[in-house]
Design a protein around this motif. Structure first.
Motif, PDB file in Angstrom:
ATOM      1  N   LEU A 150      39.422  22.905  21.247  1.00 43.38           N
ATOM      2  CA  LEU A 150      40.764  22.388  21.530  1.00 43.38           C
ATOM      3  C   LEU A 150      41.507  23.294  22.508  1.00 43.38           C
ATOM      4  N   LEU A 151      41.318  24.607  22.338  1.00 48.20           N
ATOM      5  CA  LEU A 151      41.979  25.550  23.235  1.00 48.20           C
ATOM      6  C   LEU A 151      41.445  25.410  24.655  1.00 48.20           C
ATOM      7  N   MET A 152      40.125  25.213  24.778  1.00 47.70           N
ATOM      8  CA  MET A 152      39.532  25.023  26.097  1.00 47.70           C
ATOM      9  C   MET A 152      40.072  23.750  26.748  1.00 47.70           C
ATOM     10  N   THR A 153      40.214  22.691  25.950  1.00 55.56           N
ATOM     11  CA  THR A 153      40.765  21.432  26.464  1.00 55.56           C
ATOM     12  C   THR A 153      42.199  21.629  26.934  1.00 55.56           C
ATOM     13  N   LYS A 154      42.994  22.350  26.130  1.00 55.91           N
ATOM     14  CA  LYS A 154      44.387  22.606  26.503  1.00 55.91           C
ATOM     15  C   LYS A 154      44.466  23.461  27.773  1.00 55.91           C
ATOM     16  N   LEU A 155      43.557  24.426  27.909  1.00 59.98           N
ATOM     17  CA  LEU A 155      43.538  25.245  29.121  1.00 59.98           C
ATOM     18  C   LEU A 155      43.235  24.388  30.340  1.00 59.98           C
ATOM     19  N   ASP A 156      42.235  23.509  30.200  1.00 61.56           N
ATOM     20  CA  ASP A 156      41.880  22.634  31.313  1.00 61.56           C
ATOM     21  C   ASP A 156      43.034  21.728  31.699  1.00 61.56           C
ATOM     22  N   VAL A 159      37.177  33.280  26.875  1.00 61.46           N
ATOM     23  CA  VAL A 159      37.786  34.604  27.085  1.00 61.46           C
ATOM     24  C   VAL A 159      38.264  34.743  28.530  1.00 61.46           C
ATOM     25  N   LYS A 160      37.391  34.401  29.473  1.00 64.82           N
ATOM     26  CA  LYS A 160      37.757  34.539  30.890  1.00 64.82           C
ATOM     27  C   LYS A 160      38.938  33.636  31.236  1.00 64.82           C
ATOM     28  N   SER A 161      38.915  32.387  30.747  1.00 67.83           N
ATOM     29  CA  SER A 161      40.006  31.449  31.054  1.00 67.83           C
ATOM     30  C   SER A 161      41.329  31.942  30.473  1.00 67.83           C
ATOM     31  N   LEU A 162      41.300  32.457  29.236  1.00 65.01           N
ATOM     32  CA  LEU A 162      42.526  32.947  28.600  1.00 65.01           C
ATOM     33  C   LEU A 162      43.084  34.163  29.345  1.00 65.01           C
ATOM     34  N   LEU A 163      42.202  35.067  29.761  1.00 66.38           N
ATOM     35  CA  LEU A 163      42.671  36.259  30.476  1.00 66.38           C
ATOM     36  C   LEU A 163      43.249  35.889  31.843  1.00 66.38           C
ATOM     37  N   LEU A 164      42.623  34.945  32.517  1.00 66.63           N
ATOM     38  CA  LEU A 164      43.181  34.481  33.788  1.00 66.63           C
ATOM     39  C   LEU A 164      44.555  33.855  33.564  1.00 66.63           C
ATOM     40  N   HIS A 165      44.697  33.168  32.433  1.00 66.13           N
ATOM     41  CA  HIS A 165      45.987  32.564  32.093  1.00 66.13           C
ATOM     42  C   HIS A 165      47.034  33.648  31.841  1.00 66.13           C
ATOM     43  N   LEU A 166      46.605  34.807  31.326  1.00 63.11           N
ATOM     44  CA  LEU A 166      47.519  35.933  31.078  1.00 63.11           C
ATOM     45  C   LEU A 166      47.760  36.762  32.334  1.00 63.11           C
ATOM     46  N   GLY A 167      47.067  36.427  33.424  1.00 59.87           N
ATOM     47  CA  GLY A 167      47.267  37.156  34.672  1.00 59.87           C
ATOM     48  C   GLY A 167      46.367  38.358  34.838  1.00 59.87           C
ATOM     49  N   THR A 168      45.255  38.402  34.095  1.00 62.34           N
ATOM     50  CA  THR A 168      44.296  39.499  34.228  1.00 62.34           C
ATOM     51  C   THR A 168      42.890  38.905  34.227  1.00 62.34           C
ATOM     52  N   ASP A 169      41.859  39.742  34.103  1.00 63.10           N
ATOM     53  CA  ASP A 169      40.481  39.238  34.133  1.00 63.10           C
ATOM     54  C   ASP A 169      39.580  40.136  33.312  1.00 63.10           C
TER      55      ASP A 169
END
Length: 735
Positions: free
Chosen positions: A423-429, A565-575
């Motif tokens: 669900l989190l991946m879907t929300k990120l997309d 993990v990578k998608s969430l960190l990019l969303h937070l402005g880091t990698d």
């Protein structure tokens, strides 16, 4: 992936020259070769392989090296199409060994191109680039027109390797292939070429920031692909069209093309699935053919033996009859199984066709499905996890039963985590994930993470350790939900590759960044002494559904953890960063900017399970129709001096709120006869200010706005632990 072109045209020329022979055997060889290519063009790969194998067998009998090479080439081509790349490369190399001695330049071009295609499909771009240039060199010597396909493949490889500057060398050549008018007379295979040509040019211009030319070429690629329903070509053109629009900050247009890309990608997936079913059918058919061929060879050997031994003729006749009978039964059974499989495949094909027709309808209900599946899965999981947690709290229990309950709770937590990840991946997309910084005690964050990974560590016999540097503040402001999700996924991944080893999580201040009284940067790292990750897989592991393992038993999980993990960190402005060495282990780390708050301004965090309310004799109304959920909440509150009244009907709950006085209401949103929103709206309209907490299994982002608008004070998402419920109640009772 690089678009691959196959050189069939020259073969037809070769076939004509071979066909001029008056020899009966040469005519037979020519017929089998023709049949193999005709079947291949019709996607009848089973008959194409059978014709190719017959050609190879007869060519060896005739000792005709040219036709032997032709047979290996056509079989390699079919293997490439059905994605048997290692076998394809082996056959291409056998053909190459023969043709190099004959110095047949035209044939060499095709073989080099075939080998280059296979290398590109396997991700060996350096190898494929070398082979493409060999083919190009020969085409330039003999002035063969097939050089345009090779040049296009070379440029595509450069783009995939981010070597855009190398494409410039061929830019004028590529542009010379463009047509002024793409009319309806263009054949399908030409449309594929021109669509890909415009796509490659569009990509080059886009990466060169020449957006006007990029959009011009990409629009042509999209138009041509749509004309023939070329979903692979259409998807790639739409994807990069949306990307360059986003780079230009033309977000509304980018969203439109992204939506078109998703629809095209869904059709491409359906197309790939149909092809996969066909390929599996071909493999099955080839196995049956080879099995029958071996049986036939055994029968021939037996007949020869009978002819050479007349004295045992009667016994051999009997044996032959038995063998033939068994063979007939085997063939009949194999045929029956094959027909059954074909029938099953046809049924699946019909279902896929129907599914394709319903694609628009499926897209329309997709968003509703995500919300519904969240609710339907979380509701029973609330009962499973809640009851298991309660049972584990019982003191009188055998070790065996306690171990079983721990396994059950782990399974429930794992399933919940998987649901949340999807669900989190879907929300990120969909761009629906919001960053919600809050004050968090670092020690509490670590405790929560430990409880989530303990069972996995015990199962793999892995020692998990947390090391927090002394200069790390006790409290920081960050999005604790996102950071917890990231660290749990990284630790779970490390545990998977470190059986019997050690995983250490470090939290320290990164002094390379500015440190003030209001903010600093923390470095989070997860280090293991496991198997390590191959250098060529360091990027691949962050792709969705990608799994990399040095041993067979390491292939477990869904392959979405590191991608998330990578998608969430990019969303937070880091990698995410990775250091790894085979046999020594891996280290994943990331830096995260955090705000600080003076201790006197920080509100105390209520996390202890044995927290008592400041006021006794509280009266709570629980509006819940699920018996298991009622039982879990009742058990959670049983140790407190609380009067709990439970109602299973919405209208009855509303009437009770009008007639009685409660200190707090726990309200299920999806309650029969009158839903939670309506109950809250009517109660607030009557001037009743009793705190209302929604208890629901729905996705928070789907209900949050409507719930607060209806007058609901807070929301708890099922399944939840006891301490979450107590903490939320305390925030209202302790005010």
């Amino acid at each position: 992936m690089t678009k691959l072109y196959f050189f069939i045209a020259f073969l037809s020329v070769n076939l004509l020259s071979f066909g001029q022979s008056t020899s009966v055997s040469i005519d037979s060889l020519n017929t089998y070769l023709n049949d193999a290519y005709i079947y291949g063009e019709k996607s009848d790969y089973l008959n194409a392989i059978v014709s190719g194998k017959k050609l190879l067998e007869l060519s060896y009998k005739q000792n005709d090296s040219t036709y032997i090479a032709e047979a290996y080439y056509v079989l390699g081509y079919i293997d490439e199409v059905i994605e048997e790349y290692e076998q394809a490369e082996e056959k291409y190399n056998k053909a190459l060994e023969i043709i190099e001695k004959k110095q047949d330049s035209v044939f060499l071009v095709d073989i080099y191109n075939g080998l280059a295609n296979v290398a590109s499909l396997q991700g060996r771009r350096k190898k494929s680039d070398t082979l493409y240039h060999k083919a190009l060199y020969i085409t330039e010597l003999i002035e063969n027109k097939s050089d345009r396909d090779i040049i296009l493949n070379i440029c595509w490889n450069y783009l995939d390797d981010n070597k855009y500057e190398k494409v410039k060398k061929y830019l004028e050549t590529l542009r010379s292939y463009l047509l002024e008018n793409y009319d309806e007379d263009i054949k399908k295979n030409q449309i594929v070429f021109y669509s890909d040509l415009n796509f490659v040019l569009g990509r080059y211009y886009g990466e060169s920031k020449n957006y006007e030319l990029a959009h011009e070429n990409l629009d042509l690629a999209i138009s041509l692909a749509e004309r023939e329903n070329l979903y692979e070509e259409l998807s790639q053109a739409l994807e990069f069209k949306a990307k360059y629009l986003r780079e230009q900050e033309r977000f509304e247009e980018a969203l439109n093309f992204t939506q078109r890309y998703i629809k095209s990608k869904e059709k491409k997936i359906d197309e790939d699935l149909l092809k996969k079913l066909q390929v599996e059918q071909v493999k099955y058919g080839v196995n049956e053919y080879e099995r029958a061929l071996k049986a036939s060879e055994k029968e021939k050997a037996l007949v020869a033996s009978i002819a050479s031994s007349k004295s045992k003729l009667s016994w051999l006749y009997l044996i032959l009859s038995v063998i033939l009978g068994i063979s007939l039964i085997v063939i009949i059974l194999a045929s029956f199984r094959r027909k059954k499989l074909i029938k099953s495949l046809n049924q699946k094909n019909s279902q896929l066709v129907q599914a394709q027709k319903d694609a628009e309808k499926a897209a329309e209900i997709k968003s509703n499905f995500i919300s519904n599946i969240s609710h339907e899965l979380r509701t029973p999981l609330h009962g499973v996890i809640g009851i298991t947690s309660l049972l584990l709290g019982e003191k009188e229990m055998s070790n065996g039963n306690r171990k079983l309950l721990k396994s059950l709770k782990f399974s429930g937590d794992y399933l919940l985590g998987l649901i949340n990840n999807v669900l989190l991946m879907t929300k990120l997309d969909n761009g629906k994930v919001q960053i919600k910084p809050q004050l968090v005690v670092v020690e509490n964050l670590i405790s929560a993470i430990k409880s989530g990974i303990t069972f996995s560590a015990e199962k793999k016999d892995v020692e998990v350790d947390f090391q927090v540097a002394q200069d790390v503040p006790d409290k920081v402001i960050l999005d604790t939900n996102i950071v917890s999700e990231i660290l749990i996924n990284l630790i779970e991944n490390a545990i998977k590759f470190s059986k019997g080893g050690r995983v250490t999580t470090h939290i320290q201040v990164n002094k390379d960044f500015e440190i003030t009284d209001e903010a600093l940067t923390l470095r989070f790292s997860v280090e293991d002494n496991g198997s390590g990750i191959p250098e060529n897989k360091k990027e691949e592991i962050f792709n969705k559904f990608s799994q990399v393992a040095l041993e067979r038993d390491m292939l477990e999980g869904t392959g979405i953890g590191l991608s998330l993990v990578k998608s969430l960190l990019l969303h937070l402005g880091t990698d995410i960063q990775l250091e790894t060495e085979i046999g020594k282990g891996s280290k994943f780390y990331f830096d995260l900017a955090c705000k600080l708050i003076p201790d006197e301004d920080a509100k105390p965090t209520l996390l202890k399970e044995n927290l008592k309310f400041l006021y006794a004799n509280k009266k709570i109304l629980l509006v819940e129709d699920n018996q298991i959920n009622k039982m879990v909440v009742e058990k959670y509150l049983s140790s407190y001096d609380i009067e709990l009244e439970m109602i299973t009907d919405g209208k009855l709950a509303y009437e009770a709120l009008l007639e009685k006085t409660y200190d707090l209401v726990l309200l299920d949103i999806n309650i029969p006869s009158m839903n939670g929103y309506l109950i809250s709206e009517k109660v607030r309209a009557k001037g009743i200010k009793t705190p209302i907490i929604a208890v629901t299994a729905s996705e928070l982002s789907e209900i949050e706005e409507r719930a607060y608008k209806a007058g609901i004070d807070d929301i708890i998402i099922k399944p939840f632990q006891k301490q979450k419920l107590i903490q939320t109640l305390s925030e209202f009772f302790n005010e």
